[in-house]
Design an enzyme around this catalytic site. Structure first.
Site, short mmCIF file in Angstrom:
data_model
loop_
_atom_site.label_atom_id
_atom_site.label_comp_id
_atom_site.label_asym_id
_atom_site.label_seq_id
_atom_site.Cartn_x
_atom_site.Cartn_y
_atom_site.Cartn_z
N LYS A 111 0.76 -1.19 0.12
CA LYS A 111 -0.02 0.27 0.14
C LYS A 111 0.89 1.18 -0.13
O LYS A 111 1.92 1.16 0.45
CB LYS A 111 -0.82 0.02 1.12
CG LYS A 111 -2.25 0.74 1.14
CD LYS A 111 -3.19 0.14 -0.04
CE LYS A 111 -4.48 0.71 0.31
NZ LYS A 111 -5.48 -0.27 -0.22
N GLY A 226 -23.84 4.39 1.52
CA GLY A 226 -23.04 4.71 0.51
C GLY A 226 -23.43 4.43 -0.85
O GLY A 226 -23.99 3.39 -1.20
N GLY A 228 -21.79 5.49 -4.02
CA GLY A 228 -20.53 5.75 -4.84
C GLY A 228 -20.55 4.65 -5.88
O GLY A 228 -21.38 3.91 -6.14
N ASN A 229 -19.36 4.43 -6.20
CA ASN A 229 -19.08 3.13 -7.24
C ASN A 229 -19.64 1.92 -6.65
O ASN A 229 -20.35 1.16 -7.23
CB ASN A 229 -17.42 3.11 -7.39
CG ASN A 229 -17.15 2.17 -8.30
OD1 ASN A 229 -16.83 1.14 -8.03
ND2 ASN A 229 -16.76 2.32 -9.56
N GLY A 231 -21.38 1.09 -3.76
CA GLY A 231 -22.59 1.09 -3.20
C GLY A 231 -23.70 1.04 -4.39
O GLY A 231 -24.68 0.13 -4.42
#
Ligand code: NAD
Length: 432
Positions: A111, A226, A228-229, A231
């Site tokens: 990460k 959510g 967004g993408n 959800g």
């Protein structure tokens, strides 16, 4: 209170190690593997210099944590956020090791992060920062070394700038497109990637429906935090399959429609009105009489069959876990349930599909992007999703079998198989 993610990651590893230890004849050797896995193999830390629009050079603190490459190259996103810390990047890279292991990807975990508020940067400054970060890690990444991807506030466009910069630095890397995933379609991105995470969660919902013997999909109610993408695509595909999505929310508010919301219409309305609050949409129409606005907290505590947190971490915590009424939680967000809340949910017999399995559709499709880049041969969306589906389903089956055979809860079962694969690989490599 915000939980320290590194503490959460270490606690999860210790919890699973306690159970997994019995699988190994040489317990001391196993313990050494677990000790190694508590720390990243490599941590790159420094400052990147970025030319600002006013000609000034500004420095930003940057990290890349390479947690484990026992199974394959490090894999994981790059986050641009003002709250990034060394500990957070390490924890997120640890979770990536387990997430890649769950769906059997030939990857370890990594990460990256930069401490920056990207909203305060112009487009040109954002590009300069992305290129500076790519130069900062260029000698430590590559298709067979470490393969970064987007994360919070980093986009396909940012991946395009980074891969372009990487190619300028590493002119002898002939597979360089495969160094980053989550790229735009024009530059080696994969069909299907956009909806893969949400759809991957719905593949698991379908598996659950069979295991739990749900008879009529229309009777199964779903609330999604959510929109967004992740959800949205979860709502879209669940609705298409006949499930009843009764509530969705964004950062400001939510909506509840008992007869079932229409995800496409709700998204259209949200874009038009710049919020979800007035979007009470069902079967192709929006009308205030169809339902009622609800708060995010109310959404989490609805009496539904399936609750899908698809926004932020730590939203189910010791302040609200006792009020959760859903029978099943599918963790599409990363870390939406704190360890304390997890214990409460366990006691309440709420079945949780843990994040490292639930949202693994994203990284699994990133893997398929990498394969396409390496072979220079590209698949249609249908071909990509046909490869994704069995990978998600097999991981689910593995979790279910462990849950039944060893009487583990689902989170423990997923971690059990993920950690075991990495430890076994470290052992056959002779690392311990
Ligand atoms: P996104 O930015 O597209 O959407 C996030 C949504 O959450 C938005 O609708 C936003 O309004 C809502 N939100 C923000 N704050 C909120 C709050 N306080 N309460 C309720 N809703 C709030 O992000 P995304 O890509 O959909 O990611 C969602 C989650 O899924 C994140 O935890 C992310 O780490 C995780 N995830 C995403 C992917 C992926 O492929 N996109 C893969 C794995 C995990």
């Amino acid at each position: 209170m915000k939980n320290n993610p590194h503490t959460n990651a270490s606690k999860q590893l210790e919890d699973v190690a306690e159970i997994l230890r019995a699988e190994y004849e040489d317990g001391a050797r196993f313990d050494r593997a677990i000790e190694l896995l508590k720390k990243p193999q490599n941590l790159i830390e420094g400052e990147v210099e970025v030319k600002m629009d006013n000609g000034e050079i500004k420095k930003f603190k940057a990290f890349r944590s390479q947690h484990s490459n026992a199974v394959g190259p490090y894999k994981g996103g790059i986050r641009f956020h003002r709250d990034v810390t060394r500990e957070e990047v390490i924890a997120l890279s640890t979770w990536m090791t387990w997430k890649c292991s769950v769906t059997n990807l030939p990857y370890g975990g990594g990460k990256g992060g930069v401490i920056v508020d990207p909203k305060k940067l112009s487009e040109a400054e954002l590009q300069n920062l992305s290129r500076a970060y790519a130069r900062f890690i260029a000698n430590d990444i590559g298709p067979w070394i470490d393969v970064p991807a987007p994360d919070v506030n980093t986009t396909p466009q940012i991946m395009a700038w980074m891969v372009d910069e990487y190619q300028k630095v590493k002119t002898q890397d002939f597979a360089s497109l495969a160094t980053f995933t989550g790229k735009p379609l024009e530059l080696g991105g994969s069909e299907g990637r956009n909806e893969a995470t949400g759809l991957g969660g719905v593949y698991l919902l379908e598996k659950l429906a069979k295991k739990l013997d749900w008879k009529r999909k229309k009777d199964i109610t779903i609330a999604i935090q959510g929109f967004g993408n992740v959800g949205y695509f979860f709502a879209y595909h669940a609705d298409k399959l006949g499930y009843r999505v009764v509530a969705v929310s964004d950062s400001k508010s939510g909506v509840y429609v008992e007869s079932g919301i229409d995800p496409e219409k709700t998204l259209e309305c949200k874009k038009k009105t710049k919020g979800i609050e007035g979007c009470l949409c069902s079967e192709g129409k929006c009308n205030a009489d169809f339902g009622k606005p609800i708060s995010n907290q109310e959404l989490l505590e609805l009496d539904v069959d399936v609750l899908v947190p698809a926004a932020l971490e730590n939203v189910i915590n010791n302040t609200n876990a006792n009020n959760i009424k859903a029978k099943v939680i599918i963790e599409m967000a990363n870390g939406p349930v704190t360890p304390e809340a997890d214990e409460i949910l366990n006691k309440k017999n709420i079945l949780v599909i843990p994040d490292i399995l639930a949202n693994a559709g994203g990284v699994t499709t990133s893997y398929l992007e990498w394969v396409q880049n390496l072979q220079g041969y590209y698949w249609t969306k249908e071909e990509v999703l046909n490869k994704l589906q069995p990978m998600m389903e097999n991981a689910f089956e593995k979790m279910w079998k462990l849950k039944e055979d060893k009487s583990l809860n689902t989170r423990m079962a997923v971690y059990f198989s993920a950690v075991k694969r990495v430890v076994d690989t470290m052992m056959v490599r002779g690392w311990i």
